[in-house]
Design a protein around this motif. Structure first.
Motif, PDB file in Angstrom:
ATOM      1  N   GLU A   1       0.828  -1.204   0.000  1.00  0.00           N
ATOM      2  CA  GLU A   1       0.000   0.000   0.000  1.00  0.00           C
ATOM      3  C   GLU A   1       0.861   1.252   0.000  1.00  0.00           C
ATOM      4  O   GLU A   1       0.550   2.241  -0.695  1.00  0.00           O
ATOM      5  N   TYR A   2       1.939   1.221   0.772  1.00  0.00           N
ATOM      6  CA  TYR A   2       2.829   2.386   0.836  1.00  0.00           C
ATOM      7  C   TYR A   2       3.496   2.635  -0.511  1.00  0.00           C
ATOM      8  O   TYR A   2       3.548   3.772  -0.982  1.00  0.00           O
TER       9      TYR A   2
ATOM     10  N   ASN B   1       2.419   1.732  -3.391  1.00  0.00           N
ATOM     11  CA  ASN B   1       1.374   2.160  -4.314  1.00  0.00           C
ATOM     12  C   ASN B   1       1.105   3.666  -4.197  1.00  0.00           C
ATOM     13  O   ASN B   1       1.032   4.388  -5.197  1.00  0.00           O
ATOM     14  N   ASP B   2       0.979   4.149  -2.951  1.00  0.00           N
ATOM     15  CA  ASP B   2       0.723   5.575  -2.725  1.00  0.00           C
ATOM     16  C   ASP B   2       1.896   6.430  -3.185  1.00  0.00           C
ATOM     17  O   ASP B   2       1.713   7.488  -3.805  1.00  0.00           O
ATOM     18  N   GLN B   3       3.121   5.963  -2.876  1.00  0.00           N
ATOM     19  CA  GLN B   3       4.304   6.731  -3.259  1.00  0.00           C
ATOM     20  C   GLN B   3       4.476   6.775  -4.777  1.00  0.00           C
ATOM     21  O   GLN B   3       4.960   7.768  -5.330  1.00  0.00           O
ATOM     22  N   TYR B   4       4.077   5.698  -5.448  1.00  0.00           N
ATOM     23  CA  TYR B   4       4.208   5.648  -6.909  1.00  0.00           C
ATOM     24  C   TYR B   4       3.344   6.714  -7.569  1.00  0.00           C
ATOM     25  O   TYR B   4       3.811   7.468  -8.434  1.00  0.00           O
ATOM     26  N   TYR B   5       2.073   6.775  -7.180  1.00  0.00           N
ATOM     27  CA  TYR B   5       1.173   7.747  -7.791  1.00  0.00           C
ATOM     28  C   TYR B   5       1.542   9.174  -7.394  1.00  0.00           C
ATOM     29  O   TYR B   5       1.333  10.117  -8.168  1.00  0.00           O
ATOM     30  N   GLU B   6       2.096   9.336  -6.203  1.00  0.00           N
ATOM     31  CA  GLU B   6       2.552  10.663  -5.797  1.00  0.00           C
ATOM     32  C   GLU B   6       3.783  11.084  -6.591  1.00  0.00           C
ATOM     33  O   GLU B   6       3.932  12.263  -6.945  1.00  0.00           O
TER      34      GLU B   6
ATOM     35  N   LYS C   1      -4.974   7.447 -10.343  1.00  0.00           N
ATOM     36  CA  LYS C   1      -5.275   6.054 -10.052  1.00  0.00           C
ATOM     37  C   LYS C   1      -6.693   5.730 -10.483  1.00  0.00           C
ATOM     38  O   LYS C   1      -7.662   6.313  -9.993  1.00  0.00           O
TER      39      LYS C   1
ATOM     40  N   LEU D   1      -2.906  -3.024  -6.992  1.00  0.00           N
ATOM     41  CA  LEU D   1      -1.693  -2.401  -6.488  1.00  0.00           C
ATOM     42  C   LEU D   1      -0.629  -2.362  -7.575  1.00  0.00           C
ATOM     43  O   LEU D   1      -0.532  -3.271  -8.401  1.00  0.00           O
TER      44      LEU D   1
END
Length: 559
Positions: A184-185, A187-192, A198, A203
């Motif tokens: 999850e982390y 995934n969030d860092q990738y889109y940021e 998204k 994921l």
């Protein structure tokens, strides 16, 4: 090195699947094999197969036929592969390789590993995936032997932050970190990082891939054998209390009797010109006997029933451990006891505690309705305070007692919880006695003494106004309690501290959730181990063993 597979009947045929084996993938279809040198390649030639393998040969011929060549590449017969375990488990095949070429099967396997090729186990695994599962699984990223550009090769900065997050998460005291959390982390860092929108629930990096990443970064998933952790261990007030207690002992360690470090354990005696302190540790512990019968009648093994584990009696022991070379347990001599009883005859009275002779240590049989509640603790400590001045070895010494921070020890005469909010509600005490900021003694009545409300309790709201606290309108009960708890009138000390001050003894409470800071815990561990190894689960035997364990503790630890 590339391994090619040939069939005796169709060695010249080419299969579209052979493109997959340009990478180091080895498929073993073997009963007996021989190696031939052909340019820079090693060719595995299949001998005449046994009757048991007829179906596999038929499948191979069918696969290489013109009819099947026209079919999709996704159509395979799982019978083409012969499980590697058949070969590994056959001692004759191992002997054939060793006798024919002078090399054992395991030597070949080690050689393949050394040159970076697949081991036989991995080969068998991915061969099975190829023939029996989806092609996408076979071609997925990070498969052994594949060297495609990985996810973190494309986003190296993302790997740095993910690795740092994982290492910090592994240091948590609670075992809450999972591969799912890391996924999850990431995934969030990738889109940021990429700024992409998204639009899917999937994921960007799977949990399985994150697990492989953790292993690659040096983490391991193993048994959680660490010591227990309490959630309030790092609470601000607990940290403050712990720091205060430890700092006090470190600053004054030369004033206490203590055992030095090293192989030759010796007592460090305080200097004569220093203030000499004796540290006494106190706590309670419970011993239980199973009360099982040593022998019984049986008709047969099939009729053996379980014994009742709930049966038995318990003894609650409350003891003091003294840091002094005279004796780790407090006890007066006969002459000292005679002098103490002469001044305090009440020492001979029964207070409901079974005291050890000429001592304050005692026990209560829990099953008989007794318990070491706050009243019993106050009674026991009062007995100790009266006896301490008669101990000759403690003459001209200041006494400092460390007590566990349990409610039975730290109970106060009153708190904000003992009062209601409005007049006429519950009230535990008649007066509030406290010292203000200028150290002047102040007293406030908790009940009305005049007019029609005489005899009724004032309640917290009126008491707050008399104490000069600015109470906001429409204040709630919890907010009012919070305001009052900060006032000197409600910062009162515990009952035990008030009694100790009367006899000139200092009391310190160990921080909450820090039983390891109380040395007497080592005594309980020694005594219970001693009793457990020798008990026959009867109550009389347990009582005798508890006494013997105290003597054994002195012999083992202090002699």
């Amino acid at each position: 090195m590339t391994l090619e597979v040939f069939s005796p009947d169709s060695a010249s045929k080419t299969d579209s699947r052979t493109l997959l084996f340009d990478r180091p993938v080895h498929i073993f279809i073997v009963q007996k094999i021989r190696f031939c040198q052909h340019t820079d390649k090693s060719i595995i030639i299949m001998p005449q197969i046994s009757k048991r393998k007829c179906q596999a040969v038929a499948a191979i011929k069918s696969r290489w036929s013109k009819k099947n060549n026209d079919q999709s590449d996704d159509v395979f017969n799982s019978e083409i592969l012969i499980n590697m375990h058949d070969f590994i488990g056959n001692n004759e095949e191992k002997d054939f390789l060793k006798n024919k070429f002078g090399i054992s099967w395991r030597e070949i396997d080690l050689f393949l590993k050394d040159i970076g090729r697949l081991s036989t186990e991995t080969c068998n695994k991915w061969g099975t995936v190829l023939m029996e599962q989806d092609l996408e699984d076979f071609l997925e990223e990070n498969r052994a032997g594949k060297h495609d550009q990985s996810f973190f090769d494309i986003y190296p900065e993302l790997e740095i932050v993910a690795k740092l997050y994982a290492l910090n998460a592994c240091k948590r005291k609670s075992a809450s970190f999972t591969c799912s959390e890391l996924a999850e982390y990431v995934n969030d860092q990738y889109y940021e990082l990429t700024g992409e929108v998204k639009n899917t629930q999937e994921l960007i990096r799977s949990e399985r891939a994150c697990g492989l990443d953790l292993h690659r970064w040096g983490c391991k998933f193993d048994k959680n054998t660490a010591k227990p952790y309490w959630a309030g261990h790092e609470r601000p007030d607990v940290v403050e209390a712990r720091t205060k207690l430890v700092r006090n002992f470190l600053l004054n360690q030369d004033k206490y009797y203590r055992i030095g470090e090293g192989k030759d354990l010796q007592w460090n005696i305080p200097k004569k010109d220093a203030t000499i302190l004796i540290c006494i540790d106190h706590d309670e512990s419970c011993f239980r006997s199973g009360e099982t019968t040593a022998k019984r009648w049986f008709y047969s093994d099939d009729t053996t029933s379980f014994f009742n584990k709930g049966r038995g009696r318990s003894l609650m022991v409350s003891d003091f451990l003294v840091a002094h070379p005279d004796n780790p347990f407090f006890q007066l001599s006969k002459s000292e006891w005679t002098a103490a009883v002469k001044k305090y005859p009440e020492l001979l009275e029964d207070d409901g505690i079974q005291h050890i002779e000429r001592s304050a240590s005692g026990s209560i049989q829990v099953d008989s309705g007794g318990y070491f509640d706050n009243n019993a603790i106050i009674s026991q400590f009062t007995r100790l305070f009266k006896m301490l001045p008669f101990k000759i070895a403690y003459a001209n010494h200041k006494i400092h007692i460390i007590v566990d921070n349990a409610r039975t020890h730290s109970a106060k005469y009153y708190s904000v919880e003992d009062f209601g909010m409005k007049p006429g509600t519950r009230c535990k005490i008649d007066k509030l006695c406290y010292k203000d900021k200028s150290s002047k003694q102040q007293t406030i009545d908790c009940f009305f003494t005049r007019r029609s409300q005489k005899g009724q309790s004032k309640g917290l709201l009126i008491l707050a106004k008399e104490l000069g606290i600015n109470v906001p309108p429409n204040v709630k009960l919890e907010e009012l309690k919070q305001l009052l708890s900060l006032h000197e009138a409600f910062k009162n000390i515990s009952k035990l501290e008030m009694v100790a001050n009367t006899y000139g003894v200092a009391i310190s409470f160990s921080p909450k959730f820090h039983c390891e800071l109380n040395p007497i815990e080592g005594l309980w561990a020694h005594q219970k181990q001693y009793v457990r190894r020798r008990t026959d689960q009867t109550f009389p035997t347990m009582l005798k063993l508890i006494q013997k364990s105290r003597t054994n503790f002195i012999e083992k630890m202090f002699r």
